[in-house]
Design an enzyme around this catalytic site. Sequence first.
Site, PDB file in Angstrom:
ATOM      1  N   CYS A 313      11.810  -3.594   0.053  1.00  0.00           N
ATOM      2  CA  CYS A 313      12.090  -3.505  -1.385  1.00  0.00           C
ATOM      3  C   CYS A 313      12.807  -4.768  -1.876  1.00  0.00           C
ATOM      4  O   CYS A 313      13.748  -5.240  -1.235  1.00  0.00           O
ATOM      5  CB  CYS A 313      12.957  -2.281  -1.673  1.00  0.00           C
ATOM      6  SG  CYS A 313      13.212  -1.962  -3.419  1.00  0.00           S
ATOM      7  N   GLY A 348      17.605   1.837   3.889  1.00  0.00           N
ATOM      8  CA  GLY A 348      18.641   1.152   4.647  1.00  0.00           C
ATOM      9  C   GLY A 348      18.852   1.679   6.050  1.00  0.00           C
ATOM     10  O   GLY A 348      19.818   1.302   6.716  1.00  0.00           O
ATOM     11  N   GLY A 369      11.619   5.225   5.897  1.00  0.00           N
ATOM     12  CA  GLY A 369      10.317   4.608   5.704  1.00  0.00           C
ATOM     13  C   GLY A 369       9.952   3.759   6.901  1.00  0.00           C
ATOM     14  O   GLY A 369       9.199   4.179   7.773  1.00  0.00           O
ATOM     15  N   SER A 370      10.528   2.546   6.992  1.00  0.00           N
ATOM     16  CA  SER A 370      10.207   1.635   8.095  1.00  0.00           C
ATOM     17  C   SER A 370      10.583   2.238   9.447  1.00  0.00           C
ATOM     18  O   SER A 370       9.959   1.939  10.465  1.00  0.00           O
ATOM     19  CB  SER A 370      10.938   0.304   7.916  1.00  0.00           C
ATOM     20  OG  SER A 370      12.340   0.475   7.934  1.00  0.00           O
ATOM     21  N   TYR A 394       2.915  -1.930   6.929  1.00  0.00           N
ATOM     22  CA  TYR A 394       3.935  -1.191   6.174  1.00  0.00           C
ATOM     23  C   TYR A 394       4.137  -1.914   4.859  1.00  0.00           C
ATOM     24  O   TYR A 394       4.390  -3.123   4.840  1.00  0.00           O
ATOM     25  CB  TYR A 394       5.244  -1.139   6.970  1.00  0.00           C
ATOM     26  CG  TYR A 394       6.392  -0.468   6.261  1.00  0.00           C
ATOM     27  CD1 TYR A 394       6.266   0.813   5.726  1.00  0.00           C
ATOM     28  CD2 TYR A 394       7.623  -1.111   6.137  1.00  0.00           C
ATOM     29  CE1 TYR A 394       7.332   1.434   5.089  1.00  0.00           C
ATOM     30  CE2 TYR A 394       8.696  -0.492   5.513  1.00  0.00           C
ATOM     31  CZ  TYR A 394       8.541   0.774   4.988  1.00  0.00           C
ATOM     32  OH  TYR A 394       9.595   1.392   4.363  1.00  0.00           O
ATOM     33  N   ARG A 410       5.649   4.421 -10.610  1.00  0.00           N
ATOM     34  CA  ARG A 410       6.968   4.654 -10.020  1.00  0.00           C
ATOM     35  C   ARG A 410       8.013   3.717 -10.620  1.00  0.00           C
ATOM     36  O   ARG A 410       9.189   4.016 -10.652  1.00  0.00           O
ATOM     37  CB  ARG A 410       6.871   4.449  -8.504  1.00  0.00           C
ATOM     38  CG  ARG A 410       8.139   4.791  -7.745  1.00  0.00           C
ATOM     39  CD  ARG A 410       7.938   4.615  -6.248  1.00  0.00           C
ATOM     40  NE  ARG A 410       9.063   5.186  -5.537  1.00  0.00           N
ATOM     41  CZ  ARG A 410      10.177   4.525  -5.248  1.00  0.00           C
ATOM     42  NH1 ARG A 410      10.305   3.270  -5.615  1.00  0.00           N
ATOM     43  NH2 ARG A 410      11.161   5.119  -4.596  1.00  0.00           N
ATOM     44  N   GLN A 422       8.070  -5.469  -6.915  1.00  0.00           N
ATOM     45  CA  GLN A 422       9.434  -5.159  -6.482  1.00  0.00           C
ATOM     46  C   GLN A 422       9.424  -4.745  -5.008  1.00  0.00           C
ATOM     47  O   GLN A 422      10.272  -3.971  -4.560  1.00  0.00           O
ATOM     48  CB  GLN A 422      10.035  -4.050  -7.349  1.00  0.00           C
ATOM     49  CG  GLN A 422      10.268  -4.462  -8.793  1.00  0.00           C
ATOM     50  CD  GLN A 422      10.976  -3.384  -9.599  1.00  0.00           C
ATOM     51  OE1 GLN A 422      11.915  -2.746  -9.128  1.00  0.00           O
ATOM     52  NE2 GLN A 422      10.528  -3.178 -10.827  1.00  0.00           N
ATOM     53  N   GLY A 482      30.155  -6.208  17.232  1.00  0.00           N
ATOM     54  CA  GLY A 482      29.728  -4.819  17.394  1.00  0.00           C
ATOM     55  C   GLY A 482      28.301  -4.668  17.846  1.00  0.00           C
ATOM     56  O   GLY A 482      27.850  -3.552  18.144  1.00  0.00           O
TER      57      GLY A 482
END
EC number: 1.1.1.205
Length: 495
Positions: A313, A348, A369-370, A394, A410, A422, A482
Amino acid sequence: LDDGFPARRLFSQGYSYTYDDVIFLPHYIDFPVDAVSLSTNLSRRIALSTPCVSSPMDTVTESSMAAAMASLGAIGIVHYNTPVTKQADFVRIAKSHRIPFTHDIIFKSQLDSILSESEFGSAPCIFVTKTGKEDSEVIGTVRRSDWESLCDKELRISSYMSRRYVSLPASYSFEDVAGYLAEEDIKFVSLKKGSKIVNLVTREDAENIRGFPKLGLPSLGSDGKFLVGAAIGTRESDKERLKHLVKAGVNVVVLDSSQGNSIYQIEMIKHVKHTYPDLDVIGGNVVTAYQAENLIRAGVDGLRVGMGSGSICTTQEVCAVGRGQATAVCKVSEVAARDGIPVIADGGISNSGHIVKALTLGASTVMMGSFLAGSNEAPGTYEFNKDGRRVKKYRGMGSLEAMVAGSDARYLGEKAKLKIAQGVVGSVADKGSVLKYVPYTMQAVKQGFQDLGASSLQSAHDLLRSGALRLEVRTGAAQVEGGIHGLVSYEKKAF
């Protein structure tokens, strides 16, 4: 001891935080990891045993994904970037299954020819009917292996088809079908609902299902069928689409918009609640308390949170509008909780830690999604990229490619003279089956909840809102620390 920051204070400093920006401090453990329950609510009246939702994207959720997700105790939302009859068929097919594998069901007439292996889709055979249509009488099959052995691929199907095929009722359980395959020593069997073939199961499918980890109770409606959701838009024509979806047995509808705080969505929410009062409707997408309040007042049964946080996106980049996903989930969840409205954290999600953060910050489910797009159950075929990796296409629903197919509604752009993307088109690595991938991911999520001292989603929300659970912001160096670092080489396997 005053250590770290409560969520309300941390997220009120004027910064837009992503999941990677924040980290939870560990709490007190007094239970084993297997005591963690991830059962939750998708909407006011729909409960799930697994807090996962597959995104209504045309490279993520069709009938195969919806059936697989429901079998795991989660749910799939079928995309609407397709004619209404086809979307309704996706819903109907997914709900007709009791087995979480679905194959492409291809029909041809005996006068046709098969010129490419791609015409078989994912199935080991093509069904031959009198007219070549699915509602016509089946008179035989063409096995992929038989077609591959042909010297002349342009031959008519009638010259080499097999007139023998085996079918079982679609209501048969997995054990019944697997037992039949073994007893009759056959490679596959078709499943029928009435006179219509709705699926087929191969011996390989049966072996794979037996080898997959068990996650929990499947998502079933009051009729005993899989729970399946579907997305619709806010145009007048979507009211007709909704009618077809309800007839197909859809259990919940998601109003699919990148910016849900609009008069168009509010009017559609009211229409759905007035016309189908027993059908739950999820509104969105929203990222602020103000947006959420408007949709809650309109009567939504759930909220979808996220704007510009998906990997494909570009809304934040193109439109300068959106919000960091961690901040969005926390802010909207706080408002939604007052009215008992479950929140879906949409976008995310790249790893199990992101799921832990989304759920702990107030979400009831996460939409992916991904994370799921490279799986066997996602639409599309695998390819090999230039590096030799097995990948699947994708694409963002805001990409020009998806917009041309109809998704521009949409983004409230179907009447715009110029199309502005977008989103982008990309590819994701092969992840295997979600039937294996999701259970292992959920086990990692349970371990995260144990470290937080939360034995359920509700206890995590209570700890967060009471201030007992503390967070900190991570510097760039802390984020590097991390993760995996300081190695010459490594192999990363989660399970």
